[in-house]
Write a protein that holds these residues in place. Structure first.
Motif, PDB file in Angstrom:
ATOM      1  N   ILE A 175       0.848  -1.194   0.000  1.00 31.75           N
ATOM      2  CA  ILE A 175       0.000   0.000   0.000  1.00 31.75           C
ATOM      3  C   ILE A 175       0.881   1.241   0.000  1.00 31.75           C
ATOM      4  O   ILE A 175       1.812   1.362   0.801  1.00 31.75           O
ATOM      5  N   THR A 176       0.604   2.171  -0.905  1.00 36.29           N
ATOM      6  CA  THR A 176       1.304   3.455  -0.929  1.00 36.29           C
ATOM      7  C   THR A 176       0.285   4.571  -1.103  1.00 36.29           C
ATOM      8  O   THR A 176      -0.842   4.342  -1.528  1.00 36.29           O
ATOM      9  N   GLY A 177       0.701   5.796  -0.766  1.00 37.50           N
ATOM     10  CA  GLY A 177      -0.168   6.939  -0.985  1.00 37.50           C
ATOM     11  C   GLY A 177      -1.166   7.143   0.135  1.00 37.50           C
ATOM     12  O   GLY A 177      -1.130   6.489   1.180  1.00 37.50           O
ATOM     13  N   PRO A 178      -2.119   8.040  -0.087  1.00 41.52           N
ATOM     14  CA  PRO A 178      -3.115   8.368   0.951  1.00 41.52           C
ATOM     15  C   PRO A 178      -4.158   7.255   1.109  1.00 41.52           C
ATOM     16  O   PRO A 178      -4.294   6.391   0.253  1.00 41.52           O
ATOM     17  N   GLY A 179      -4.892   7.331   2.205  1.00 43.34           N
ATOM     18  CA  GLY A 179      -5.977   6.379   2.446  1.00 43.34           C
ATOM     19  C   GLY A 179      -5.511   4.979   2.785  1.00 43.34           C
ATOM     20  O   GLY A 179      -6.231   4.005   2.532  1.00 43.34           O
ATOM     21  N   GLN A 180      -4.326   4.866   3.376  1.00 48.94           N
ATOM     22  CA  GLN A 180      -3.775   3.535   3.634  1.00 48.94           C
ATOM     23  C   GLN A 180      -4.612   2.753   4.645  1.00 48.94           C
ATOM     24  O   GLN A 180      -4.767   1.535   4.516  1.00 48.94           O
ATOM     25  N   GLY A 181      -5.140   3.445   5.654  1.00 44.14           N
ATOM     26  CA  GLY A 181      -5.942   2.742   6.650  1.00 44.14           C
ATOM     27  C   GLY A 181      -7.178   2.121   6.048  1.00 44.14           C
ATOM     28  O   GLY A 181      -7.528   0.966   6.336  1.00 44.14           O
ATOM     29  N   ARG A 182      -7.852   2.866   5.170  1.00 46.83           N
ATOM     30  CA  ARG A 182      -9.061   2.342   4.516  1.00 46.83           C
ATOM     31  C   ARG A 182      -8.715   1.196   3.570  1.00 46.83           C
ATOM     32  O   ARG A 182      -9.437   0.191   3.510  1.00 46.83           O
ATOM     33  N   ALA A 183      -7.613   1.325   2.845  1.00 47.96           N
ATOM     34  CA  ALA A 183      -7.197   0.258   1.942  1.00 47.96           C
ATOM     35  C   ALA A 183      -6.815  -0.998   2.716  1.00 47.96           C
ATOM     36  O   ALA A 183      -7.159  -2.125   2.314  1.00 47.96           O
ATOM     37  N   ARG A 184      -6.117  -0.801   3.830  1.00 46.00           N
ATOM     38  CA  ARG A 184      -5.731  -1.964   4.642  1.00 46.00           C
ATOM     39  C   ARG A 184      -6.960  -2.681   5.176  1.00 46.00           C
ATOM     40  O   ARG A 184      -7.024  -3.916   5.178  1.00 46.00           O
ATOM     41  N   ALA A 185      -7.960  -1.926   5.614  1.00 41.49           N
ATOM     42  CA  ALA A 185      -9.183  -2.545   6.132  1.00 41.49           C
ATOM     43  C   ALA A 185      -9.895  -3.332   5.044  1.00 41.49           C
ATOM     44  O   ALA A 185     -10.415  -4.435   5.290  1.00 41.49           O
ATOM     45  N   LEU A 186      -9.934  -2.776   3.832  1.00 39.67           N
ATOM     46  CA  LEU A 186     -10.607  -3.458   2.735  1.00 39.67           C
ATOM     47  C   LEU A 186      -9.876  -4.742   2.364  1.00 39.67           C
ATOM     48  O   LEU A 186     -10.504  -5.797   2.150  1.00 39.67           O
ATOM     49  N   LEU A 187      -8.543  -4.693   2.303  1.00 47.42           N
ATOM     50  CA  LEU A 187      -7.768  -5.890   1.970  1.00 47.42           C
ATOM     51  C   LEU A 187      -7.885  -6.954   3.062  1.00 47.42           C
ATOM     52  O   LEU A 187      -7.965  -8.151   2.775  1.00 47.42           O
ATOM     53  N   THR A 188      -7.909  -6.502   4.305  1.00 45.14           N
ATOM     54  CA  THR A 188      -8.056  -7.455   5.416  1.00 45.14           C
ATOM     55  C   THR A 188      -9.392  -8.175   5.330  1.00 45.14           C
ATOM     56  O   THR A 188      -9.488  -9.387   5.578  1.00 45.14           O
ATOM     57  N   ALA A 189     -10.432  -7.440   4.957  1.00 38.45           N
ATOM     58  CA  ALA A 189     -11.755  -8.060   4.819  1.00 38.45           C
ATOM     59  C   ALA A 189     -11.788  -9.050   3.670  1.00 38.45           C
ATOM     60  O   ALA A 189     -12.652  -9.938   3.629  1.00 38.45           O
ATOM     61  N   ARG A 190     -10.835  -8.932   2.719  1.00 39.68           N
ATOM     62  CA  ARG A 190     -10.788  -9.818   1.552  1.00 39.68           C
ATOM     63  C   ARG A 190      -9.787 -10.948   1.715  1.00 39.68           C
ATOM     64  O   ARG A 190      -9.469 -11.627   0.743  1.00 39.68           O
ATOM     65  N   GLY A 191      -9.277 -11.154   2.934  1.00 45.26           N
ATOM     66  CA  GLY A 191      -8.425 -12.320   3.170  1.00 45.26           C
ATOM     67  C   GLY A 191      -6.953 -12.041   3.351  1.00 45.26           C
ATOM     68  O   GLY A 191      -6.177 -12.962   3.605  1.00 45.26           O
ATOM     69  N   PHE A 192      -6.534 -10.770   3.217  1.00 42.85           N
ATOM     70  CA  PHE A 192      -5.133 -10.441   3.471  1.00 42.85           C
ATOM     71  C   PHE A 192      -4.918 -10.235   4.972  1.00 42.85           C
ATOM     72  O   PHE A 192      -5.840  -9.904   5.706  1.00 42.85           O
ATOM     73  N   GLU A 193      -3.681 -10.431   5.407  1.00 36.10           N
ATOM     74  CA  GLU A 193      -3.302 -10.154   6.782  1.00 36.10           C
ATOM     75  C   GLU A 193      -2.153  -9.164   6.778  1.00 36.10           C
ATOM     76  O   GLU A 193      -1.359  -9.120   5.835  1.00 36.10           O
ATOM     77  N   ALA A 194      -2.054  -8.366   7.819  1.00 37.75           N
ATOM     78  CA  ALA A 194      -1.115  -7.244   7.833  1.00 37.75           C
ATOM     79  C   ALA A 194       0.011  -7.475   8.824  1.00 37.75           C
ATOM     80  O   ALA A 194      -0.082  -7.065   9.990  1.00 37.75           O
ATOM     81  N   PRO A 195       1.119  -8.109   8.402  1.00 32.99           N
ATOM     82  CA  PRO A 195       2.258  -8.261   9.307  1.00 32.99           C
ATOM     83  C   PRO A 195       3.077  -6.992   9.459  1.00 32.99           C
ATOM     84  O   PRO A 195       3.818  -6.842  10.416  1.00 32.99           O
ATOM     85  N   GLY A 196       2.973  -6.058   8.507  1.00 32.64           N
ATOM     86  CA  GLY A 196       3.741  -4.821   8.559  1.00 32.64           C
ATOM     87  C   GLY A 196       2.855  -3.612   8.360  1.00 32.64           C
ATOM     88  O   GLY A 196       1.635  -3.716   8.238  1.00 32.64           O
ATOM     89  N   GLU A 197       3.478  -2.442   8.288  1.00 39.44           N
ATOM     90  CA  GLU A 197       2.719  -1.203   8.157  1.00 39.44           C
ATOM     91  C   GLU A 197       2.093  -1.067   6.775  1.00 39.44           C
ATOM     92  O   GLU A 197       0.947  -0.663   6.630  1.00 39.44           O
ATOM     93  N   ASP A 198       2.866  -1.378   5.723  1.00 43.90           N
ATOM     94  CA  ASP A 198       2.370  -1.144   4.370  1.00 43.90           C
ATOM     95  C   ASP A 198       2.367  -2.388   3.497  1.00 43.90           C
ATOM     96  O   ASP A 198       2.132  -2.318   2.303  1.00 43.90           O
ATOM     97  N   THR A 199       2.650  -3.542   4.072  1.00 42.78           N
ATOM     98  CA  THR A 199       2.672  -4.795   3.317  1.00 42.78           C
ATOM     99  C   THR A 199       1.710  -5.784   3.951  1.00 42.78           C
ATOM    100  O   THR A 199       1.721  -5.979   5.164  1.00 42.78           O
TER     101      THR A 199
END
Length: 324
Positions: free
Chosen positions: A5-29
């Motif tokens: 994830i890069t650029g603005p709106g990272q929190g919203r993008a992270r939430a959307l990806l998490t809801a789609r099966g991704f997990e967040a081990p780092g800040e932007d990956t």
């Protein structure tokens, strides 16, 4: 499968990806590691959801090639299913796997059913108990029950010969998915602090300790119990002076096999009223609490003639259910 994830709106993008099966081990990956190997398909669905929400997405050529590739499972046991139906089945299996991994579904026991792994467990949020059939991308909910007691009674009736406590050992596929997630966990590479506070864990996660020492300490503290050696040095019996409560300790039992058996009898020569077993990996606090209740007498004074049915089993297992 990774997403950056890069650029603005990272929190919203992270939430959307998490809801789609991704997990967040780092800040932007973020990482997606599935047991059905359908990462390309679900990654494309996540990218489509990001685009629909106004984000700009970029899919690497390698991932695009994997998304466009059509393939089927070799020797799939349900050949009548379409590709979409196969994905639906495997996605349900993925949800079960994630529920177990995250502690939402507690597996009480597993067994072998003619080469197929079966298990029984209970969901924490709604208390529904389920009978699970298969493993990896083929695991399904084959039946449901209103209570853990009902589920365990039915499971033992079907699979008593091969029934073992707890979840089945992880499969190679599950282990590979765990390694994939851990490889990108940036927190795993951070150095440990110089001094760590003692960790408090629940009793079921504690170390097994020295079971033989626990038994010796129990007998030394309670003169109304006597130690009996059998013809084999592999087994020790402890018998209450009433002759109606007995403990069998198998010293060299396999960690997943029965190492303790406690049995209660109406009279010294009658059939046993009830019994319980524990494996060699039972945590020391659990064993010590059990032996304490046996010594106090309030854990085994079963009312003579009381019926043993689903209601009484549910009441007896309620402390375990409440503890998860």
């Amino acid at each position: 499968m990774t997403a950056t994830i890069t650029g603005p709106g990272q929190g919203r993008a992270r939430a959307l990806l998490t809801a789609r099966g991704f997990e967040a081990p780092g800040e932007d990956t973020l990482v997606m590691a599935r047991i059905d190997h359908e990462e390309p398909y679900w990654a494309e669905k996540a990218a489509q959801a990001l685009t629909a929400d106004g984000f700009t997405t970029e899919i690497t050529p390698r991932l695009r090639e994997a998304i466009d590739e059509e393939w089927t499972w070799a020797n799939y046991p349900m050949p009548w299913c379409t590709r979409a139906e196969i994905r639906e089945v495997s996605n349900e299996a993925q949800k079960i796997h994630d529920d177990i991994r995250h502690g939402r579904l507690i597996v009480h026991a597993h067994a072998d059913d003619s080469g197929t792994t079966v298990a029984v467990g209970t969901y924490r949020d709604n208390g529904k108990s389920v009978y699970l059939h298969g493993e990896n991308h083929l695991r399904q909910i084959a039946d449901t029950f209103d209570s853990p007691a009902q589920a365990l009674t039915a499971f033992e009736r079907l699979h008593g010969d091969t029934m073992r406590p707890g979840p089945a050992p992880v499969t190679d596929t599950e282990r590979a998915a765990t390694r994939a997630r851990a490889s990108l966990d940036t927190r795993a590479t951070e150095p440990e602090p110089a001094a760590q506070e003692p960790e408090i864990v629940p009793a079921y996660a504690a170390d097994a300790g020295d079971h033989d020492a626990i038994l010796d300490q129990f007998l030394a503290a309670h003169g109304d119990w006597e130690k009996w050696r059998t013809w084999s040095d592999d087994t020790t019996h402890a018998i209450h002076e009433s002759q109606t409560l007995r403990i069998e300790r198998i010293h060299e039992a396999h960690p997943r096999e029965t190492a303790w058996t406690v049995a209660a009898y109406e009279t010294p020569v009658s059939d046993r009223m009830w019994h319980l077993t524990a494996t060699g990996t039972t945590p020391a606090p659990v064993l010590q609490t059990l032996l304490h209740h046996l010594a106090e007498g309030d854990g085994w004074d079963t009312a003579i003639g009381s019926p043993v049915n689903e209601k009484t089993i549910t009441a007896a297992t309620k402390p375990l259910t409440d503890a998860g």
